[in-house]
Design a protein around this motif. Sequence first.
Motif, PDB file in Angstrom:
ATOM      1  N   LEU A 228       0.855  -1.192   0.000  1.00 21.20           N
ATOM      2  CA  LEU A 228       0.000   0.000   0.000  1.00 21.20           C
ATOM      3  C   LEU A 228       0.890   1.240   0.000  1.00 21.20           C
ATOM      4  O   LEU A 228       1.714   1.425   0.903  1.00 21.20           O
ATOM      5  CB  LEU A 228      -0.899   0.010   1.238  1.00 21.20           C
ATOM      6  CG  LEU A 228      -1.659   1.312   1.537  1.00 21.20           C
ATOM      7  CD1 LEU A 228      -2.620   1.640   0.398  1.00 21.20           C
ATOM      8  CD2 LEU A 228      -2.396   1.209   2.865  1.00 21.20           C
ATOM      9  N   GLN A 229       0.731   2.066  -1.017  1.00 19.52           N
ATOM     10  CA  GLN A 229       1.402   3.358  -1.059  1.00 19.52           C
ATOM     11  C   GLN A 229       0.349   4.419  -0.772  1.00 19.52           C
ATOM     12  O   GLN A 229      -0.686   4.492  -1.455  1.00 19.52           O
ATOM     13  CB  GLN A 229       2.048   3.589  -2.426  1.00 19.52           C
ATOM     14  CG  GLN A 229       3.213   2.627  -2.692  1.00 19.52           C
ATOM     15  CD  GLN A 229       3.888   2.864  -4.015  1.00 19.52           C
ATOM     16  OE1 GLN A 229       3.236   3.164  -5.004  1.00 19.52           O
ATOM     17  NE2 GLN A 229       5.203   2.736  -4.044  1.00 19.52           N
ATOM     18  N   ILE A 230       0.616   5.243   0.260  1.00 22.81           N
ATOM     19  CA  ILE A 230      -0.423   6.151   0.733  1.00 22.81           C
ATOM     20  C   ILE A 230       0.179   7.483   1.178  1.00 22.81           C
ATOM     21  O   ILE A 230       1.297   7.516   1.718  1.00 22.81           O
ATOM     22  CB  ILE A 230      -1.224   5.488   1.895  1.00 22.81           C
ATOM     23  CG1 ILE A 230      -2.416   6.345   2.293  1.00 22.81           C
ATOM     24  CG2 ILE A 230      -0.317   5.176   3.074  1.00 22.81           C
ATOM     25  CD1 ILE A 230      -3.380   5.618   3.230  1.00 22.81           C
ATOM     26  N   ALA A 231      -0.533   8.560   0.922  1.00 19.10           N
ATOM     27  CA  ALA A 231      -0.174   9.893   1.420  1.00 19.10           C
ATOM     28  C   ALA A 231      -1.395  10.455   2.140  1.00 19.10           C
ATOM     29  O   ALA A 231      -2.495  10.518   1.566  1.00 19.10           O
ATOM     30  CB  ALA A 231       0.236  10.806   0.269  1.00 19.10           C
ATOM     31  N   MET A 232      -1.196  10.873   3.388  1.00 13.38           N
ATOM     32  CA  MET A 232      -2.296  11.379   4.204  1.00 13.38           C
ATOM     33  C   MET A 232      -2.207  12.903   4.328  1.00 13.38           C
ATOM     34  O   MET A 232      -1.133  13.495   4.198  1.00 13.38           O
ATOM     35  CB  MET A 232      -2.242  10.740   5.599  1.00 13.38           C
ATOM     36  CG  MET A 232      -2.396   9.227   5.602  1.00 13.38           C
ATOM     37  SD  MET A 232      -4.001   8.677   4.959  1.00 13.38           S
ATOM     38  CE  MET A 232      -5.120   9.366   6.182  1.00 13.38           C
ATOM     39  N   PRO A 233      -3.326  13.568   4.590  1.00 12.18           N
ATOM     40  CA  PRO A 233      -3.295  15.018   4.844  1.00 12.18           C
ATOM     41  C   PRO A 233      -2.392  15.350   6.028  1.00 12.18           C
ATOM     42  O   PRO A 233      -2.174  14.501   6.906  1.00 12.18           O
ATOM     43  CB  PRO A 233      -4.762  15.347   5.156  1.00 12.18           C
ATOM     44  CG  PRO A 233      -5.546  14.231   4.547  1.00 12.18           C
ATOM     45  CD  PRO A 233      -4.692  13.018   4.653  1.00 12.18           C
ATOM     46  N   ASP A 234      -1.863  16.550   6.056  1.00  9.81           N
ATOM     47  CA  ASP A 234      -0.995  16.971   7.164  1.00  9.81           C
ATOM     48  C   ASP A 234      -1.708  16.778   8.491  1.00  9.81           C
ATOM     49  O   ASP A 234      -2.875  17.175   8.668  1.00  9.81           O
ATOM     50  CB  ASP A 234      -0.608  18.450   7.014  1.00  9.81           C
ATOM     51  CG  ASP A 234       0.339  18.682   5.841  1.00  9.81           C
ATOM     52  OD1 ASP A 234       0.977  17.699   5.411  1.00  9.81           O
ATOM     53  OD2 ASP A 234       0.415  19.831   5.358  1.00  9.81           O
ATOM     54  N   GLY A 235      -1.001  16.163   9.410  1.00 11.21           N
ATOM     55  CA  GLY A 235      -1.540  15.947  10.749  1.00 11.21           C
ATOM     56  C   GLY A 235      -2.380  14.705  10.899  1.00 11.21           C
ATOM     57  O   GLY A 235      -2.725  14.320  12.020  1.00 11.21           O
TER      58      GLY A 235
ATOM     59  N   GLN B 206       6.899  -0.990   7.155  1.00 11.72           N
ATOM     60  CA  GLN B 206       6.592   0.397   6.837  1.00 11.72           C
ATOM     61  C   GLN B 206       7.859   1.167   6.486  1.00 11.72           C
ATOM     62  O   GLN B 206       8.892   1.005   7.144  1.00 11.72           O
ATOM     63  CB  GLN B 206       5.905   1.054   8.038  1.00 11.72           C
ATOM     64  CG  GLN B 206       5.571   2.517   7.851  1.00 11.72           C
ATOM     65  CD  GLN B 206       4.776   3.081   9.015  1.00 11.72           C
ATOM     66  OE1 GLN B 206       4.101   2.343   9.729  1.00 11.72           O
ATOM     67  NE2 GLN B 206       4.838   4.390   9.217  1.00 11.72           N
ATOM     68  N   SER B 207       7.789   1.992   5.440  1.00 12.73           N
ATOM     69  CA  SER B 207       8.885   2.886   5.086  1.00 12.73           C
ATOM     70  C   SER B 207       8.288   4.173   4.538  1.00 12.73           C
ATOM     71  O   SER B 207       7.177   4.179   4.006  1.00 12.73           O
ATOM     72  CB  SER B 207       9.823   2.243   4.062  1.00 12.73           C
ATOM     73  OG  SER B 207       9.125   1.961   2.860  1.00 12.73           O
ATOM     74  N   CYS B 208       9.034   5.279   4.689  1.00 18.04           N
ATOM     75  CA  CYS B 208       8.530   6.581   4.275  1.00 18.04           C
ATOM     76  C   CYS B 208       9.527   7.287   3.369  1.00 18.04           C
ATOM     77  O   CYS B 208      10.744   7.170   3.564  1.00 18.04           O
ATOM     78  CB  CYS B 208       8.256   7.464   5.494  1.00 18.04           C
ATOM     79  SG  CYS B 208       6.970   6.834   6.593  1.00 18.04           S
ATOM     80  N   LEU B 209       8.993   8.007   2.392  1.00 19.47           N
ATOM     81  CA  LEU B 209       9.796   8.869   1.533  1.00 19.47           C
ATOM     82  C   LEU B 209       8.995  10.142   1.325  1.00 19.47           C
ATOM     83  O   LEU B 209       8.043  10.188   0.542  1.00 19.47           O
ATOM     84  CB  LEU B 209      10.085   8.187   0.190  1.00 19.47           C
ATOM     85  CG  LEU B 209      10.949   8.983  -0.795  1.00 19.47           C
ATOM     86  CD1 LEU B 209      12.330   9.251  -0.213  1.00 19.47           C
ATOM     87  CD2 LEU B 209      11.077   8.231  -2.116  1.00 19.47           C
ATOM     88  N   GLY B 210       9.360  11.185   2.079  1.00 14.49           N
ATOM     89  CA  GLY B 210       8.567  12.400   2.062  1.00 14.49           C
ATOM     90  C   GLY B 210       7.181  12.135   2.632  1.00 14.49           C
ATOM     91  O   GLY B 210       7.042  11.535   3.694  1.00 14.49           O
ATOM     92  N   LYS B 211       6.153  12.567   1.913  1.00 14.40           N
ATOM     93  CA  LYS B 211       4.786  12.342   2.371  1.00 14.40           C
ATOM     94  C   LYS B 211       4.264  10.955   2.010  1.00 14.40           C
ATOM     95  O   LYS B 211       3.217  10.530   2.504  1.00 14.40           O
ATOM     96  CB  LYS B 211       3.848  13.398   1.768  1.00 14.40           C
ATOM     97  CG  LYS B 211       3.939  14.767   2.434  1.00 14.40           C
ATOM     98  CD  LYS B 211       2.777  15.635   1.982  1.00 14.40           C
ATOM     99  CE  LYS B 211       2.725  16.919   2.791  1.00 14.40           C
ATOM    100  NZ  LYS B 211       1.541  17.743   2.458  1.00 14.40           N
ATOM    101  N   LEU B 212       4.986  10.280   1.141  1.00 12.16           N
ATOM    102  CA  LEU B 212       4.509   8.971   0.683  1.00 12.16           C
ATOM    103  C   LEU B 212       4.995   7.871   1.623  1.00 12.16           C
ATOM    104  O   LEU B 212       6.193   7.720   1.853  1.00 12.16           O
ATOM    105  CB  LEU B 212       5.006   8.700  -0.733  1.00 12.16           C
ATOM    106  CG  LEU B 212       4.477   7.420  -1.391  1.00 12.16           C
ATOM    107  CD1 LEU B 212       2.977   7.525  -1.637  1.00 12.16           C
ATOM    108  CD2 LEU B 212       5.214   7.141  -2.701  1.00 12.16           C
TER     109      LEU B 212
END
Length: 299
Positions: free
Chosen positions: A222-229, A241-247
């Motif tokens: 699952l690749q996901i970007a959530m709203p700030d906060g 789980q891994s993160c790259l910027g907002k993704l």
Amino acid sequence: MMIEVKNLAKRFEDTQALDGLNINVKKGAVYGLVGPNGAGKTTAIRHIAGIYREDSGEVLIDGTPVWENPEIKGRIAYIPDDIFFFMQASVKDMSKFYGGFYPGFDMQRYGKLKEVFEFDEKRPMRRLSKGMQKQAAFWLALSARPEVLILDEPVDGLDPVMRRRVWSLVMADAAEYGTTVLVSSHNLRELEDVCDHVGIMNAGKILIERGLSEMQGNTVKLQIAMPDGAGLPEGLEILHQSCLGKLTTLIVRGTPEDVTNTVATASPLFADVIPLSLEEIFIYELEGADYAVKDIILQ
């Protein structure tokens, strides 16, 4: 089961090549045997083909031991990575040899396959390129009408067009005649297109043996970007789980449909649910990711 390997062990001097190996291949299946270099894949294949004798354990084809069994070997065709042929022999000469060994050798099919493998059947095989020698091996093996076809890095050296032709022939035989195919290859993307079952092997043992659709159907990326906060959606069983910027990239247990429905309730900025590829399953299992693929599949 057409192919059964039970608690197979083989040692070469100081190396334990196989250590309690178990493989089960159903009749008519196209089974991909994958693993890192040195996992024991070729050693396992040579036992199934009846070339090596086991130190302990059993290798059965259709319930019958393979070792020193001419009747069973007459039902198996084996294409190794390094092709064998008599030094002065042409494909035509080798067809006569195969015809004497394989009861089901089909000269009519041999003739029809001339249209697929477009080179001179009377040319000595030693003068053929590696790719053409591989084509010759498939020409002969498929003409033998085997019940079991064993392939070790089978399309190495073939151009893309010929790879497609060869796989089409192999898949057609599996579908129409119930030919059981066991194939080992490092080209996992290609195996994903042709195999319905997969065994992942390491250190002389099978780590996972499942239907490919089952492997890919119970776990997703699952690749996901959530709203700030905003946090990640609740209700996801996150395994990695891994993160790259907002993704954020997650490995999640669940079917694509269930994960998609759960994510939709959180109104993400972006979300994409992707089935795991065979290559990703292989990497996560063998390179010590934060979850165990075999547990994901079994639970």
